[in-house]
Design an enzyme around this catalytic site. Structure first.
Site, PDB file in Angstrom:
ATOM      1  CD  GLU A 236      -4.809  -6.206  -3.006  1.00  0.00           C
ATOM      2  OE1 GLU A 236      -4.914  -6.185  -1.800  1.00  0.00           O
ATOM      3  OE2 GLU A 236      -3.818  -5.697  -3.526  1.00  0.00           O
TER       4      GLU A 236
ATOM      5  CD  GLU B 148      -1.217  -7.225  -8.843  1.00  0.00           C
ATOM      6  OE1 GLU B 148      -1.673  -6.137  -8.842  1.00  0.00           O
ATOM      7  OE2 GLU B 148      -1.920  -8.128  -8.132  1.00  0.00           O
TER       8      GLU B 148
HETATM    9  C1  IPT Z   1      -3.802  -4.502  -7.580  1.00  0.00           C
HETATM   10  C2  IPT Z   1      -4.738  -5.809  -7.611  1.00  0.00           C
HETATM   11  O1  IPT Z   1      -4.182  -7.048  -7.352  1.00  0.00           O
HETATM   12  C3  IPT Z   1      -4.945  -6.040  -9.378  1.00  0.00           C
HETATM   13  O2  IPT Z   1      -5.886  -7.086  -9.237  1.00  0.00           O
HETATM   14  C4  IPT Z   1      -5.233  -5.053 -10.028  1.00  0.00           C
HETATM   15  O3  IPT Z   1      -6.309  -4.316  -9.519  1.00  0.00           O
HETATM   16  C5  IPT Z   1      -4.155  -3.931  -9.760  1.00  0.00           C
HETATM   17  O4  IPT Z   1      -3.888  -3.644  -8.507  1.00  0.00           O
HETATM   18  C6  IPT Z   1      -4.370  -2.575 -10.124  1.00  0.00           C
HETATM   19  O5  IPT Z   1      -4.736  -2.541 -11.639  1.00  0.00           O
HETATM   20  S1  IPT Z   1      -4.626  -4.077  -6.080  1.00  0.00           S
HETATM   21  C7  IPT Z   1      -4.089  -2.306  -6.020  1.00  0.00           C
HETATM   22  C8  IPT Z   1      -4.948  -1.332  -5.123  1.00  0.00           C
HETATM   23  C9  IPT Z   1      -2.646  -2.189  -5.530  1.00  0.00           C
END
Ligand code: IPT
Length: 972
Positions: free
Chosen positions: A416, A492
């Site tokens: 990010e 993710e």
């Molecule tokens: C995404 C991040 O990469 C991770 O660090 C964590 O924040 C996760 O989301 C949520 O728990 S960013 C999200 C705005 C898609």
């Protein structure tokens, strides 16, 4: 500018630091002497960065200072005397004004006095190593300044040759919580300053290895491994088991067994220079992207992965070896084969464990600038060339440190960060230094600096489109074409916040269906709840932070104490590497091997034939050693005499046939249940006529309120609060994403008033042999309603309910749940049930729950989500018996989900922490016809259509009976 300003200019300087040695490989075990400087240090906290530096001078008396455990975070030690942790997700907890940081910059001065051990060799050199300091450190030894550095989760070393004395060395370290480096470390976690990883003094004998690079590839066509170890200075490379004895820089090719996450074959070796013998653990593997697929040793990979932050509820990001090992063992035991080290390189010992026990690792650089999103990415460091040296420094410190780990198969630039030339510079440097590993970065859809296409939280439909190669065009034709040719990974997905995630199985089906989809990494491994005397586990806001993101920091598959959540149990089942399906009635099972490299010979296949939840016969199936990707169809043993009245099924378990490094023989890797006969529900008992007496109506063994028609007692057991219930304490997924308008289903539910439904009784109608109660259930200020009619009959022993529900009006939202609720005396605190268990399950979760007979106390039925919310439903229940040990209450007569808790839904809904929940004098029992699914809308898609509870016509049946505990369970 004052003198002090000049003195602390380094804090906001964008350069990575000064005085440190060039990065190099993590010093593996070697025969060189080393001295751990971990332990009890002296500590002083100042509110500003420019506190006096008198403490660095020799002879300074720090006896009045506090003591602190190093490694550790000062905010987690000293009972609040050293400030507090703070949690934000993406927002920087200071103005976005790069590279500047607040004047109030907590600064921890650390002092440590040490002697050299008697065996410390004379001659040679010495290196002082810091494995992790957040966020910026300035270092002095015996009064002389060594330098300063940033890059919290990266190693930094100083040459200290000639500066050591046998006794009374004084190491002084000043650590600032905030620095320019903080702009690069906005990684959705607690802000935890301190020297949080090891500090070590390394003796470097003359001729010791300064750096070495192990290149160990595998040729799957020839079955050979090729080893070359580059070393500075040169030395000999010995791998006795393979008969390798070559000079460094020379290549040896020999037949080997390859390394993989499934079979992590390591060969012990040594690199011997004039000054040192360094241990080598060589794993031969080749990972590359070819034909649009990520392949290891010639075979496409399927990542069954998790994102892992380093976390311990007491020590934050300081992890001991036992905890790291526990993480890897838990992953292996839950069929996880890959880990992304979100969002920084972990403690290096974790990677040793991944090498040894077998996990594919995506090693991610210590880099995230997410908070620039809030300002339209203006000033983003990755797009500003002044920061490029700092970014390159971070890339180099990761790659050089971790380059010799066979488990590390992908380098990730960070998380990010938007897009920018700094990322391209990092990618170019890494490609040049280590072309052997593919590159990952999610945040740039052009994919110009990556080797595969990666996304986060794409919903099922989009993932399917990508799988088919039919994703929407995004930018210029060149980028679109590049991306389309790439394999796809969800770096993710399946946000594991609170109850859930729902939808795991549907993702896995897609990953297994489309070759281009090479799996993903669940977000995330563990809840970051900090142990707290008042709250149990604390989350954002619990330390009085002005700006915070609440419990968004608790979104893991493990609870903070590392107990697996139901989400982890479900994930284990969803990704199981062996699938067993077939036709239970025909007695045929198809066994599919979904391993990457292993055949099935390491497993033993147990079968059990079960009748109404009890095993009546069991044995072991003879299964051939089917290879990876293969399958076999087998006949199950001849079942005993068919019993059409009973519910019968096969339960199959694939268990380890031998002990492994990560689990014992008998550990269940995969299981399946194949139904045979459906069984029969007890027929509704009739006969008794209603009798009115006082304000009550008696019907067989039931007693009712004559005015409201509510059930008051069954078999003499008093019942309170009886009625239709549609509300649940919203889950984190019901609450949606605070930053996405309209994503909260719970907000819609509350606006409509589903948490405060009113029940108007239209009629209480005694009939010849039944009681009918007609109600209209509706929220204030709305004309939407549910017409709920209760039909009761009884034979004096059993009391049967049929609840008919008919929605009225144009319902636009799904219902949270639909069922009945009743209160029982608190003594009814043990349950035995035949249904899915032992853990909770909802329409789109609970793949880890098996149909069987289970027992638990009411406290044990509660799933301890850090922020209390709907939990604990046991679905697919055929019967459940709650007991006070004397007069059990049996509920059966249908298939339902039951939930039993020592507090009400209202109390659960109002609680912010587990410690807010106190058991009362009532056990609340929910019997649900249906629940709305769970989804993963706390960061991702909501509930899939099949699992939504759309208001519609519903008919729900259950029966109640109370018996003496000596009597048989199922009365007439
Ligand atoms: C995404 C991040 O990469 C991770 O660090 C964590 O924040 C996760 O989301 C949520 O728990 S960013 C999200 C705005 C898609």
């Amino acid at each position: 500018m004052t003198d002090t300003d000049t003195d602390i200019a380094y804090v906001v300087d964008v350069s990575p630091g000064s005085g440190t040695l060039p990065p190099r490989a993590w010093p593996p075990a070697s025969d060189a002497t080393r001295l751990s400087l971990n332990g009890s240090w002296r500590f002083r906290l100042s509110p500003y960065a420019d506190a006096d530096t008198a403490f660095t001078a020799e002879g300074y008396d720090a006896s009045a200072w506090d003591t602190l455990r190093v490694p550790g975070h000062w905010v987690l030690q000293g009972q609040g005397r050293h400030g507090s942790p703070a949690y934000t997700n993406t927002p920087y907890p200071f103005p976005v004004d790069p590279p500047f940081v607040p004047t109030e910059n907590p600064t921890g001065d650390h002092l440590h006095t040490f002697d050299l051990p008697a065996h410390w060799p004379a001659g040679g050199e010495a290196v002082l190593r810091f494995d992790g300091v957040e966020s910026c450190a300035r270092v002095w030894l015996n009064g002389a300044e060594l330098g300063e550095f940033k890059g919290s989760r990266l190693p930094h070393e100083f040459a200290v040759t000639g500066q050591l004395r046998p006794r009374g060395n004084v190491l002084a370290v000043r650590v600032h919580q905030w620095s320019s480096g903080s702009y690069l470390e906005d990684q959705d976690q607690w802000w935890l300053p301190g020297i949080f990883r090891d500090v070590t003094l390394l003796h470097r004998p003359e001729g010791a290895v300064r750096d070495h690079f192990v290149h160990a590839s595998y040729d799957h066509v020839r079955g050979t491994g090729t080893l070359r170890v580059d070393s500075e200075p040169a030395g000999r490379v010995l791998v006795p088991e393979l008969g390798i004895d070559v000079a460094s820089g020379e290549t040896a090719t020999v037949p080997v067994e390859p390394w993989s996450a499934e079979q992590p074959r390591l060969y012990e070796g040594e690199l011997v220079t004039d000054g040192e013998r360094v241990r080598l653990r060589v794993g031969f593997r080749t990972v590359r992207v070819e034909d649009g697929l990520i392949k290891a040793n010639g075979r496409p990979l399927l990542f069954r992965g998790v994102n892992r932050h380093e976390f311990h509820p007491e020590t934050g990001r300081t992890l001991d070896l036992a905890t790291m090992r526990e993480d890897v063992l838990l992953m292996k035991r839950h069929n996880i084969n890959a880990v992304r080290t979100s969002h920084y390189p972990p403690h290096p010992a974790f990677l040793d464990l991944c090498d040894e026990l077998g996990l594919w690792v995506v090693d991610e650089c210590d880099l995230e600038t997410h908070g620039f999103h809030a300002v339209g990415w203006r000033g983003n460091p990755v797009a500003d060339p002044r920061w490029t040296p700092a970014l390159l420094d971070r890339a180099a410190r990761m790659v050089e440190r971790d380059k010799n780990h066979p488990s590390v198969v992908v380098w990730s630039l960070g998380n990010e960060c938007g897009t920018g030339e700094g990322l391209s510079a990092m990618a170019a440097w890494i490609r040049e230094r280590d072309p052997s590993r593919p590159l990952h970065y999610e945040g740039d859809r052009s994919c110009k600096d990556t080797d595969f296409y990666s996304r986060m939280y794409a919903d099922h439909a989009e993932v399917e489109a990508i799988g088919r190669g039919e994703e929407a065009a995004l930018d210029d034709p060149e980028s679109d074409a590049r991306r389309r040719a790439m394999p796809f990974v969800q770096c993710e997905y399946a946000h594991a916040m609170g109850n859930g995630p729902g939808g795991l199985a549907e993702y896995q089906e897609l990953f297994e269906k489309y070759p281009r989809l090479q799996g993903g990494f669940v977000w995330e491994w563990i809840d970051h709840g900090l142990a707290h005397p008042e709250f149990g586990y604390a989350y954002g806001g619990d330390f009085g932070e002005e700006l915070h993101d609440g419990n968004f920091v608790c979104d893991g598959l493990l609870f903070p104490d590392r107990t697996p959540s139901p989400g982890l149990t479900a994930f284990k089942s969803v990704v199981q590497p062996v699938r067993m399906d077939g036709d239970g009635r025909e007695g045929v099972v198809r066994i599919r091997n979904l391993y990457d490299v292993s055949d099935l010979s390491h497993l033993e296949f147990a079968w059990a034939y079960e009748k109404d939840g009890a095993t009546v016969r069991e044995g072991v199936l003879d299964v051939p050693a089917v290879g990876p990707g293969g399958s076999v169809e087998l006949a199950l043993p001849e079942p005993p005499r068919r019993d059409p009245d009973a519910e019968t099924q096969w339960t199959l378990r694939a268990r380890l046939a031998k002990d492994t490094a990560w689990a014992e023989r008998g550990h269940v890797v995969a299981w399946a249940q194949l139904p045979v006969e459906g069984g029969m529900q007890p027929p509704a008992p009739g006969g008794s006529a209603p009798v009115r007496a006082g304000g009550r109506i008696a019907l067989g063994c039931g007693e009712f309120d004559a005015r409201t028609g509510a059930l008051l007692a069954v078999g003499g057991l008093p019942v309170t609060g009886f009625g239709c219930d549609v509300w649940r304490a919203p889950t984190d997924n019901d609450n949606g994403m605070p930053w996405v308008a309209g994503s909260s289903l719970a907000a819609k539910w509350r606006a409509l008033g589903l948490d405060r439904m009113q029940h108007r009784v239209e009629a209480v109608e005694p009939r010849a042999d039944s009681l009918v109660v007609r109600t209209r259930v509706a929220p204030a200020a709305s004309d939407l309603a549910l017409r709920v009619t209760y039909h009761w009959i009884s034979n004096g022993i059993r009391l049967a309910l049929r609840m008919d529900v008919e929605p009225e009006g144009a319902w636009q939202v799904p219902l949270p749940r639909l069922g009945v609720r009743l209160g029982l005396p608190a003594a009814y605190d043990r349950v035995t049930w035949f249904g899915a268990g032992p853990g909770e399950s909802y329409p789109d979760t609970g793949a880890g729950a098996m149909l069987g007979i289970w027992s638990a106390t009411v406290p044990e039925l509660q799933t301890p989500y850090v922020r209390p919310q709907e939990n604990g439903a046991r679905s697919g229940t055929r019967w459940a018996e709650l007991t006070d040990g004397v007069r059990p209450l049996l509920v059966d007569g249908g298939t339902f989900a039951f939930t039993a808790r020592p507090w009400s839904t209202r109390e659960l809904d109002a609680a912010a922490h587990r410690t807010d929940l106190v058991a009362g004098d009532t056990v609340w029992l929910h019997l649900d016809a249906r629940q709305h699914g769970i989804g993963s809308a706390s960061c991702g898609p909501g509930v899939l259509p099949d699992h939504r509870l759309r208001p519609g016509q519903e008919q729900f049946r259950v029966q109640f009976s109370v018996r003496d505990s000596a009597a048989p369970r199922r009365p007439a």
